[in-house]
Design an enzyme around this catalytic site. Structure first.
Site, PDB file in Angstrom:
ATOM      1  N   MET A   1       5.574  18.782 -97.647  1.00 20.13           N
ATOM      2  CA  MET A   1       5.075  19.070 -96.475  1.00 20.13           C
ATOM      3  C   MET A   1       5.433  17.583 -95.644  1.00 20.13           C
ATOM      4  O   MET A   1       4.842  17.134 -94.672  1.00 20.13           O
ATOM      5  CB  MET A   1       3.436  18.773 -96.675  1.00 20.13           C
ATOM      6  CG  MET A   1       2.681  20.091 -97.203  1.00 20.13           C
ATOM      7  SD  MET A   1       1.256  20.354 -96.708  1.00 20.13           S
ATOM      8  CE  MET A   1       0.330  18.751 -97.302  1.00 20.13           C
TER       9      MET A   1
ATOM     10  N   HIS B   1       8.845  10.657 -99.734  1.00 21.62           N
ATOM     11  CA  HIS B   1       8.995   9.356-100.401  1.00 21.62           C
ATOM     12  C   HIS B   1       9.912   9.630-101.678  1.00 21.62           C
ATOM     13  O   HIS B   1      10.428  10.828-101.998  1.00 21.62           O
ATOM     14  CB  HIS B   1       7.533   8.839-100.813  1.00 21.62           C
ATOM     15  CG  HIS B   1       6.684   9.708-101.456  1.00 21.62           C
ATOM     16  ND1 HIS B   1       7.082  10.532-102.585  1.00 21.62           N
ATOM     17  CD2 HIS B   1       5.594  10.653-101.073  1.00 21.62           C
ATOM     18  CE1 HIS B   1       6.204  11.297-102.996  1.00 21.62           C
ATOM     19  NE2 HIS B   1       5.251  11.247-102.026  1.00 21.62           N
TER      20      HIS B   1
ATOM     21  N   GLY C   1       9.169  10.047-104.575  1.00 17.92           N
ATOM     22  CA  GLY C   1       8.767  11.221-105.510  1.00 17.92           C
ATOM     23  C   GLY C   1       9.284  12.650-105.178  1.00 17.92           C
ATOM     24  O   GLY C   1      10.006  13.199-105.998  1.00 17.92           O
ATOM     25  N   HIS C   2       9.230  12.777-103.872  1.00 15.30           N
ATOM     26  CA  HIS C   2       9.994  14.152-103.421  1.00 15.30           C
ATOM     27  C   HIS C   2      11.527  13.989-103.700  1.00 15.30           C
ATOM     28  O   HIS C   2      11.887  15.072-103.917  1.00 15.30           O
ATOM     29  CB  HIS C   2       9.838  14.305-102.156  1.00 15.30           C
ATOM     30  CG  HIS C   2       8.083  14.371-101.398  1.00 15.30           C
ATOM     31  ND1 HIS C   2       7.627  13.524-100.737  1.00 15.30           N
ATOM     32  CD2 HIS C   2       7.511  15.208-101.659  1.00 15.30           C
ATOM     33  CE1 HIS C   2       6.445  13.844-100.042  1.00 15.30           C
ATOM     34  NE2 HIS C   2       6.349  15.035-100.835  1.00 15.30           N
TER      35      HIS C   2
ATOM     36  N   GLN D   1      -2.540  21.646-108.836  1.00 16.74           N
ATOM     37  CA  GLN D   1      -1.505  22.294-108.117  1.00 16.74           C
ATOM     38  C   GLN D   1      -0.398  23.124-108.908  1.00 16.74           C
ATOM     39  O   GLN D   1       0.031  24.202-108.830  1.00 16.74           O
ATOM     40  CB  GLN D   1      -0.883  21.664-107.075  1.00 16.74           C
ATOM     41  CG  GLN D   1       0.087  22.556-106.102  1.00 16.74           C
ATOM     42  CD  GLN D   1       0.505  21.856-104.977  1.00 16.74           C
ATOM     43  OE1 GLN D   1       0.031  21.837-103.927  1.00 16.74           O
ATOM     44  NE2 GLN D   1       1.915  21.043-105.154  1.00 16.74           N
TER      45      GLN D   1
ATOM     46  N   ARG E   1       0.185  10.091 -98.464  1.00 15.00           N
ATOM     47  CA  ARG E   1      -1.072   9.393 -97.922  1.00 15.00           C
ATOM     48  C   ARG E   1      -1.108   7.829 -98.024  1.00 15.00           C
ATOM     49  O   ARG E   1      -1.834   7.311 -97.410  1.00 15.00           O
ATOM     50  CB  ARG E   1      -2.229  10.087 -98.382  1.00 15.00           C
ATOM     51  CG  ARG E   1      -2.532  11.217 -98.170  1.00 15.00           C
ATOM     52  CD  ARG E   1      -3.733  12.206 -99.070  1.00 15.00           C
ATOM     53  NE  ARG E   1      -3.573  13.358 -98.998  1.00 15.00           N
ATOM     54  CZ  ARG E   1      -4.495  14.395 -98.193  1.00 15.00           C
ATOM     55  NH1 ARG E   1      -5.255  13.515 -97.304  1.00 15.00           N
ATOM     56  NH2 ARG E   1      -4.596  15.718 -98.030  1.00 15.00           N
TER      57      ARG E   1
HETATM   58  O1  PAF Z   1       2.168  19.673-102.758  1.00 11.57           O
HETATM   59  C1  PAF Z   1       2.497  19.723-101.406  1.00 11.57           C
HETATM   60  O2  PAF Z   1       3.035  18.911-100.757  1.00 11.57           O
HETATM   61  C2  PAF Z   1       2.110  21.385-100.867  1.00 11.57           C
HETATM   62  O3  PAF Z   1       0.646  21.430-101.425  1.00 11.57           O
HETATM   63  C3  PAF Z   1       3.193  22.329-100.947  1.00 11.57           C
HETATM   64  C4  PAF Z   1       3.376  22.753-102.525  1.00 11.57           C
HETATM   65  C5  PAF Z   1       4.397  21.806-100.174  1.00 11.57           C
HETATM   66  C6  PAF Z   1       2.449  23.497-100.290  1.00 11.57           C
HETATM   67  O4  PAF Z   1       2.168  23.317 -98.862  1.00 11.57           O
END
Ligand code: PAF
Length: 279
Positions: A30, A34, A36-37, A152, A186
């Protein structure tokens, strides 16, 4: 790196890769990216011929409009951050992702009845809506998700089962700042003095894990509640010690082969989540 904004263009790119027999690794995000991504994206690049990320703040997974409005957005910086890592950044608009009002629902069973489920009603249905659309467009061989969002990952695995997607879900360890705070988009919303206090959450989880060897689950859970409650800057939303596979609460550490403690805490009006695997 190519930026793609439409579903049609994304489908065409995927069809071309498939024709060449290339494997695709996918990291949905989203934005407000950072380390982590970026770790997920580097892994996707390493393990596949092509790495694709998506950047889309998904409105259907926010049950709270203020939370959606406040969610950090930094599109230019994000595009720059991913440019040397992925081959394609898919950055659609809301209209592109949801040309019609989505109506589908998913039976996530008991997984949706605990922790983030009751705390954020509809959240995982929204995650299901967007991730299934993204999976159907990108058709990845592997998709990478951070274990910070522990529940998730379990939900996505269930989604893959329900929809029979031929996709391997790769969970990746939490990336933390040097002081232990789990990286999260966040975190950028915290004022510097509160940001300095935030590592208290992970310190508490680590101590709780040490305690687990000589205490009952109830004692450990109670200790976490009291410790978080001892600093008025923090407000505990929930702590749950659960079976790491089913995410259902257990009453003794012996009740599950793998145990995880998941926590959600408010600090400075910001909702922070974290977890630790006990065994
Ligand atoms: O983890 C996230 O950033 C969101 O929940 C995702 C998996 C991109 C779905 O919008």
């Amino acid at each position: 790196m190519e930026i793609i904004r439409t579903r049609d263009a994304m489908q065409q790119a995927v069809a071309a890769f498939r024709k060449e027999g290339k494997t695709i690794g996918f990291v949905p995000t989203m934005g407000a990216l950072h380390e982590g991504h970026l770790t997920l994206m580097r892994l996707a690049q390493k393990e596949n011929d092509i790495a694709v990320c998506s950047i889309f703040v998904n409105p259907t997974q926010f049950n709270n409009p203020t939370d959606l409005e406040r969610y950090p957005r930094n599109p230019e910086k994000d595009a720059e951050a991913v440019s040397g890592i992925v081959d394609i950044a898919f950055i659609p608009s809301v209209e592109e992702m949801y040309p019609e009002q989505p109506t589908e629902t998913y039976d996530f069973g008991d997984l949706e009845k605990v922790m983030e489920g009751p705390s954020r009603p509809g959240h995982f249905q929204g995650v299901g809506m967007v991730v299934s659309r993204l999976f159907e467009l990108v058709q990845p061989d592997r998709a990478y998700f951070g274990k910070k969002d522990y529940q998730q990952v379990a939900i996505i695995r269930r989604l893959v089962e329900l929809k029979k997607y031929p996709i391997e879900i790769v969970p990746v360890e939490i990336v933390r700042a040097d002081d232990g705070l789990a990286l999260s988009s966040r975190n950028a919303l915290l004022h510097p003095d509160k940001r300095a206090k935030a590592p208290f959450i992970y310190r508490t989880l680590k101590q709780a894990k040490e305690m687990a060897a000589g205490h009952t689950l109830q004692e450990v859970e109670q200790w976490i509640k009291e410790r978080i409650g001892s600093d008025s800057d923090f407000e505990l939303e929930y702590i749950q010690i659960a079976d790491a596979e089913t995410l259902q609460p257990i009453s003794s550490f012996a009740d599950a082969a793998h145990v995880v403690a998941c926590i959600t805490v408010w600090l400075d009006g910001v909702r922070l989540i974290d977890n630790i695997e006990f065994k």
